[in-house]
Design an enzyme around this catalytic site. Structure first.
Site, PDB file in Angstrom:
ATOM      1  N   THR A 125      47.123  44.557  39.047  1.00 33.46           N
ATOM      2  CA  THR A 125      47.220  44.662  40.297  1.00 33.46           C
ATOM      3  C   THR A 125      48.659  44.122  40.763  1.00 33.46           C
ATOM      4  O   THR A 125      49.154  43.244  40.087  1.00 33.46           O
ATOM      5  CB  THR A 125      46.177  43.358  40.914  1.00 33.46           C
ATOM      6  OG1 THR A 125      46.280  43.232  42.059  1.00 33.46           O
ATOM      7  CG2 THR A 125      45.986  42.307  40.084  1.00 33.46           C
ATOM      8  N   ASP A 126      48.996  44.315  42.160  1.00 28.56           N
ATOM      9  CA  ASP A 126      50.279  43.808  42.470  1.00 28.56           C
ATOM     10  C   ASP A 126      50.129  42.402  42.865  1.00 28.56           C
ATOM     11  O   ASP A 126      51.175  41.544  43.020  1.00 28.56           O
ATOM     12  CB  ASP A 126      50.655  44.720  43.709  1.00 28.56           C
ATOM     13  CG  ASP A 126      49.769  44.386  44.749  1.00 28.56           C
ATOM     14  OD1 ASP A 126      48.484  43.888  44.806  1.00 28.56           O
ATOM     15  OD2 ASP A 126      50.057  45.201  45.993  1.00 28.56           O
ATOM     16  N   GLU A 127      48.948  41.797  42.723  1.00 30.96           N
ATOM     17  CA  GLU A 127      48.494  40.359  43.158  1.00 30.96           C
ATOM     18  C   GLU A 127      49.251  39.478  42.109  1.00 30.96           C
ATOM     19  O   GLU A 127      49.257  38.316  42.252  1.00 30.96           O
ATOM     20  CB  GLU A 127      47.083  40.292  43.166  1.00 30.96           C
ATOM     21  CG  GLU A 127      46.767  41.006  44.330  1.00 30.96           C
ATOM     22  CD  GLU A 127      45.193  40.664  44.853  1.00 30.96           C
ATOM     23  OE1 GLU A 127      44.861  39.235  44.952  1.00 30.96           O
ATOM     24  OE2 GLU A 127      44.668  41.552  45.349  1.00 30.96           O
ATOM     25  N   TYR A 153      42.007  34.616  40.505  1.00 30.44           N
ATOM     26  CA  TYR A 153      41.813  35.931  40.287  1.00 30.44           C
ATOM     27  C   TYR A 153      43.201  36.474  39.831  1.00 30.44           C
ATOM     28  O   TYR A 153      43.143  37.185  38.683  1.00 30.44           O
ATOM     29  CB  TYR A 153      41.420  36.799  41.488  1.00 30.44           C
ATOM     30  CG  TYR A 153      41.604  38.396  41.369  1.00 30.44           C
ATOM     31  CD1 TYR A 153      41.012  39.215  40.353  1.00 30.44           C
ATOM     32  CD2 TYR A 153      42.311  38.955  42.171  1.00 30.44           C
ATOM     33  CE1 TYR A 153      41.223  40.393  40.001  1.00 30.44           C
ATOM     34  CE2 TYR A 153      42.853  40.478  42.230  1.00 30.44           C
ATOM     35  CZ  TYR A 153      41.952  41.120  41.138  1.00 30.44           C
ATOM     36  OH  TYR A 153      42.303  42.415  40.868  1.00 30.44           O
ATOM     37  N   LYS A 157      44.455  37.956  35.991  1.00 30.20           N
ATOM     38  CA  LYS A 157      45.027  39.218  35.586  1.00 30.20           C
ATOM     39  C   LYS A 157      46.315  39.202  35.222  1.00 30.20           C
ATOM     40  O   LYS A 157      46.702  39.977  34.484  1.00 30.20           O
ATOM     41  CB  LYS A 157      44.977  40.094  37.114  1.00 30.20           C
ATOM     42  CG  LYS A 157      43.681  40.576  37.844  1.00 30.20           C
ATOM     43  CD  LYS A 157      42.910  41.271  36.915  1.00 30.20           C
ATOM     44  CE  LYS A 157      43.383  42.781  36.885  1.00 30.20           C
ATOM     45  NZ  LYS A 157      42.743  43.899  36.038  1.00 30.20           N
TER      46      LYS A 157
HETATM   47  P1  NAD Z   1      35.020  46.317  40.998  1.00 28.62           P
HETATM   48  O1  NAD Z   1      34.688  44.744  41.114  1.00 28.62           O
HETATM   49  O2  NAD Z   1      34.491  47.290  42.099  1.00 28.62           O
HETATM   50  O3  NAD Z   1      34.360  46.809  39.429  1.00 28.62           O
HETATM   51  C1  NAD Z   1      34.434  46.156  38.545  1.00 28.62           C
HETATM   52  C2  NAD Z   1      33.424  46.781  37.402  1.00 28.62           C
HETATM   53  O4  NAD Z   1      33.745  46.072  36.295  1.00 28.62           O
HETATM   54  C3  NAD Z   1      31.862  46.797  37.662  1.00 28.62           C
HETATM   55  O5  NAD Z   1      31.308  47.910  37.452  1.00 28.62           O
HETATM   56  C4  NAD Z   1      31.510  45.435  36.774  1.00 28.62           C
HETATM   57  O6  NAD Z   1      29.935  45.803  36.512  1.00 28.62           O
HETATM   58  C5  NAD Z   1      32.283  45.795  35.633  1.00 28.62           C
HETATM   59  N1  NAD Z   1      32.508  44.714  34.897  1.00 28.62           N
HETATM   60  C6  NAD Z   1      32.633  43.229  35.223  1.00 28.62           C
HETATM   61  N2  NAD Z   1      32.659  42.372  34.391  1.00 28.62           N
HETATM   62  C7  NAD Z   1      32.340  43.152  33.273  1.00 28.62           C
HETATM   63  C8  NAD Z   1      32.312  42.921  31.750  1.00 28.62           C
HETATM   64  N3  NAD Z   1      32.514  41.689  31.320  1.00 28.62           N
HETATM   65  N4  NAD Z   1      32.188  43.805  30.876  1.00 28.62           N
HETATM   66  C9  NAD Z   1      31.944  45.059  31.288  1.00 28.62           C
HETATM   67  N5  NAD Z   1      31.956  45.495  32.624  1.00 28.62           N
HETATM   68  C10 NAD Z   1      32.352  44.331  33.619  1.00 28.62           C
HETATM   69  O7  NAD Z   1      36.463  46.328  40.889  1.00 28.62           O
HETATM   70  P2  NAD Z   1      37.501  47.468  41.173  1.00 28.62           P
HETATM   71  O8  NAD Z   1      37.692  47.428  42.792  1.00 28.62           O
HETATM   72  O9  NAD Z   1      36.898  48.763  40.805  1.00 28.62           O
HETATM   73  O10 NAD Z   1      38.793  47.068  40.283  1.00 28.62           O
HETATM   74  C11 NAD Z   1      38.907  47.832  39.080  1.00 28.62           C
HETATM   75  C12 NAD Z   1      40.191  47.415  38.477  1.00 28.62           C
HETATM   76  O11 NAD Z   1      41.238  47.566  39.097  1.00 28.62           O
HETATM   77  C13 NAD Z   1      40.187  45.570  38.124  1.00 28.62           C
HETATM   78  O12 NAD Z   1      40.570  45.309  36.969  1.00 28.62           O
HETATM   79  C14 NAD Z   1      41.010  45.161  39.310  1.00 28.62           C
HETATM   80  O13 NAD Z   1      41.653  43.924  39.051  1.00 28.62           O
HETATM   81  C15 NAD Z   1      41.894  46.474  39.457  1.00 28.62           C
HETATM   82  N6  NAD Z   1      42.702  46.508  40.770  1.00 28.62           N
HETATM   83  C16 NAD Z   1      41.934  46.773  41.653  1.00 28.62           C
HETATM   84  C17 NAD Z   1      42.600  46.957  43.185  1.00 28.62           C
HETATM   85  C18 NAD Z   1      41.632  47.091  44.515  1.00 28.62           C
HETATM   86  O14 NAD Z   1      42.205  47.045  45.526  1.00 28.62           O
HETATM   87  N7  NAD Z   1      40.198  46.943  44.259  1.00 28.62           N
HETATM   88  C19 NAD Z   1      43.807  47.106  43.330  1.00 28.62           C
HETATM   89  C20 NAD Z   1      44.556  46.889  42.064  1.00 28.62           C
HETATM   90  C21 NAD Z   1      43.996  46.673  40.907  1.00 28.62           C
HETATM   91  P1  TYD Z   2      40.513  41.917  50.152  1.00 25.98           P
HETATM   92  O1  TYD Z   2      39.613  43.226  50.616  1.00 25.98           O
HETATM   93  O2  TYD Z   2      39.459  40.602  49.549  1.00 25.98           O
HETATM   94  O3  TYD Z   2      41.431  42.194  48.939  1.00 25.98           O
HETATM   95  P2  TYD Z   2      42.671  41.244  48.362  1.00 25.98           P
HETATM   96  O4  TYD Z   2      42.517  39.788  48.822  1.00 25.98           O
HETATM   97  O5  TYD Z   2      42.441  41.458  47.055  1.00 25.98           O
HETATM   98  O6  TYD Z   2      43.997  41.762  49.403  1.00 25.98           O
HETATM   99  O7  TYD Z   2      41.363  41.445  51.320  1.00 25.98           O
HETATM  100  C1  TYD Z   2      42.148  41.932  52.024  1.00 25.98           C
HETATM  101  C2  TYD Z   2      42.574  41.416  53.005  1.00 25.98           C
HETATM  102  O8  TYD Z   2      41.683  40.961  54.014  1.00 25.98           O
HETATM  103  C3  TYD Z   2      42.981  39.737  52.660  1.00 25.98           C
HETATM  104  O9  TYD Z   2      44.390  39.517  53.379  1.00 25.98           O
HETATM  105  C4  TYD Z   2      41.864  38.858  52.963  1.00 25.98           C
HETATM  106  C5  TYD Z   2      41.528  39.627  54.406  1.00 25.98           C
HETATM  107  N1  TYD Z   2      39.840  39.469  54.709  1.00 25.98           N
HETATM  108  C6  TYD Z   2      39.336  39.173  55.954  1.00 25.98           C
HETATM  109  O10 TYD Z   2      40.358  38.836  56.879  1.00 25.98           O
HETATM  110  N2  TYD Z   2      38.153  38.995  56.014  1.00 25.98           N
HETATM  111  C7  TYD Z   2      37.214  39.129  55.257  1.00 25.98           C
HETATM  112  O11 TYD Z   2      35.907  39.088  55.691  1.00 25.98           O
HETATM  113  C8  TYD Z   2      37.626  39.728  53.843  1.00 25.98           C
HETATM  114  C9  TYD Z   2      36.763  40.073  52.904  1.00 25.98           C
HETATM  115  C10 TYD Z   2      39.005  39.619  53.747  1.00 25.98           C
END
Ligand code: NAD
Ligand code: TYD
Length: 340
Positions: A125-127, A153, A157
């Site tokens: 992630t970019d985070e 988090y 990562k």
């Molecule tokens: P999500 O929380 O929707 O899904 C995570 C999945 O992993 C779930 O199906 C969960 O059951 C499974 N999981 C959790 N712990 C586990 C374990 N110990 N063993 C096996 N499976 C397990 O997450 P997401 O938003 O789909 O993110 C997927 C990946 O992409 C993550 O690594 C996250 O850090 C990365 N990512 C997410 C975003 C975003 O905006 N959502 C952006 C950049 C990177």
């Molecule tokens: P989120 O979807 O949790 O992603 P991330 O924190 O990983 O970027 O949140 C996106 C942005 O929205 C973040 O700046 C926090 C804000 N946010 C709210 O303002 N209200 C909410 O209820 C949530 C879940 C997030």
């Protein structure tokens, strides 16, 4: 190729599996997922009987289970999506993030070393780069930006990224890493900003905006992220990190107001609530490297993507209403109960 996709019952992994089972019928996808609160088999309904798809319920941090799985399946490629992914949950319970995101990654890397793979890809992630100031729109994260994390988090990562790179340098494991900006689209768990706001607005519930709502996120439609990962595992250079993002920066308040407008609701639903601890101000990706080296470019703009996403939530109410009525209701009450 035989590809293990971990976390494939989650948001991004699920979209990846749905797309790639169809796009690459010559490959076999083995989805490995522990089915935590964020995993949902309903997401995989469309592929569950496909001949090139298999589901295995397992925890990536379970060394014995991973050893058995790798011994049986002998995968060519491993793509690790599995993670605890929600910043707010990491603030209340960091330990689980260390367990899955760091230990889990370590266990997978060891299995890859032991059984041999052609590629291990870490979905990051970019985070991991921390945040950028709001008054410097000229600054972007490149692959050279130092890791400088804010939340448990993002720290977990970044730790897993370092472990992946260490296995490349020390053991010569063929790895790649992608660091993507915020995703949105179908099957997004309703604890995250965009699906939470869509679900609450549809139910005429208050929309909790943290702080002043001026934090900026760089939004990418989830399919564009999946396509980038597919390109990296096939053509990306081993040992490299690729940033993924599409220059779609919006403040949170802009995002919330867009959703309200699209749904024909009132801005009176907005509630400014206590800010998130350590809240990152701005994320913004410079995607030059992946564009120049692999020819990847996003195909969906934020304006198109948000309309498609809202339509998906309108057309698939059962998917998210089932979540809202389950265990998630307790989380929501604890998280927002006293704030709203
Ligand atoms: P999500 O929380 O929707 O899904 C995570 C999945 O992993 C779930 O199906 C969960 O059951 C499974 N999981 C959790 N712990 C586990 C374990 N110990 N063993 C096996 N499976 C397990 O997450 P997401 O938003 O789909 O993110 C997927 C990946 O992409 C993550 O690594 C996250 O850090 C990365 N990512 C997410 C975003 C975003 O905006 N959502 C952006 C950049 C990177
Ligand atoms: P989120 O979807 O949790 O992603 P991330 O924190 O990983 O970027 O949140 C996106 C942005 O929205 C973040 O700046 C926090 C804000 N946010 C709210 O303002 N209200 C909410 O209820 C949530 C879940 C997030």
């Amino acid at each position: 190729m035989k590809i293990i996709v971990t976390g494939g019952a989650g948001f991004i992994g699920g979209n990846y599996v749905l797309l790639m089972v169809k796009k690459h019928p010559e490959d076999t996808i083995i989805c490995v997922d522990a089915l935590t609160y964020a995993g949902n088999m309903e997401t995989l309904e469309a592929v569950k009987d496909a001949p090139n798809f298999k589901f295995v319920k397992a925890d990536i941090a379970d060394r014995e289970a991973m050893d058995k799985l790798f011994a049986e399946e002998k995968p060519d490629v491993v793509i690790n999506f599995a993670a605890e992914s929600h910043v707010d949950r990491s603030i209340t319970n960091p330990e689980l993030f260390l367990q899955t995101n760091i230990i889990g990654t370590g266990v997978l890397l060891d299995a890859c070393r032991k059984y041999g793979i052609t590629r291990y890809h870490q979905v990051s992630t970019d985070e991991v780069y921390g945040d950028l100031p709001l008054d410097r729109p000229d600054l972007f994260f490149t692959e050279e930006t130092p890791l400088h994390t804010s939340s448990p988090y993002s720290a977990s990562k970044a730790s897993s990224d370092l472990l992946v790179l260490a296995y490349y340098r020390t053991y010569g494991l063929p790895v790649t890493i992608s660091r993507c900006s915020n995703n949105y689209g179908p099957y997004h768990f309703p604890e995250k900003l965009i699906p939470l706001m869509i679900a609450n607005a549809l139910n005429d519930k208050p929309l909790p905006v943290y702080g002043k709502g001026d934090n900026v996120r760089d939004w990418l439609y989830v399919e564009d992220h999946c396509i980038a990962i597919d390109m990296i595992i096939r053509n990306g250079k081993v040992g490299e990190v690729y940033n993924i993002g599409g220059h779609n920066e919006r403040t949170n308040l802009e995002v919330v107001k867009t959703i309200i407008r699209e749904l024909g609701k009132s801005e009176d639903l907005i509630r400014f609530v206590e800010d998130r601890a350590g809240h990152d101000r701005r994320y913004a990706i410079d995607p030059t490297k992946i564009k120049n080296e692999l020819g990847w470019e996003p195909t969906t703009t934020f304006d198109e993507g948000i309309k498609m996403t809202i339509k998906w939530y309108l057309d698939n109410k059962t998917w998210w209403e089932n979540i809202l009525s389950g265990e998630y209701a307790n989380y929501y009450d604890k998280m927002y109960g006293e704030k709203l």
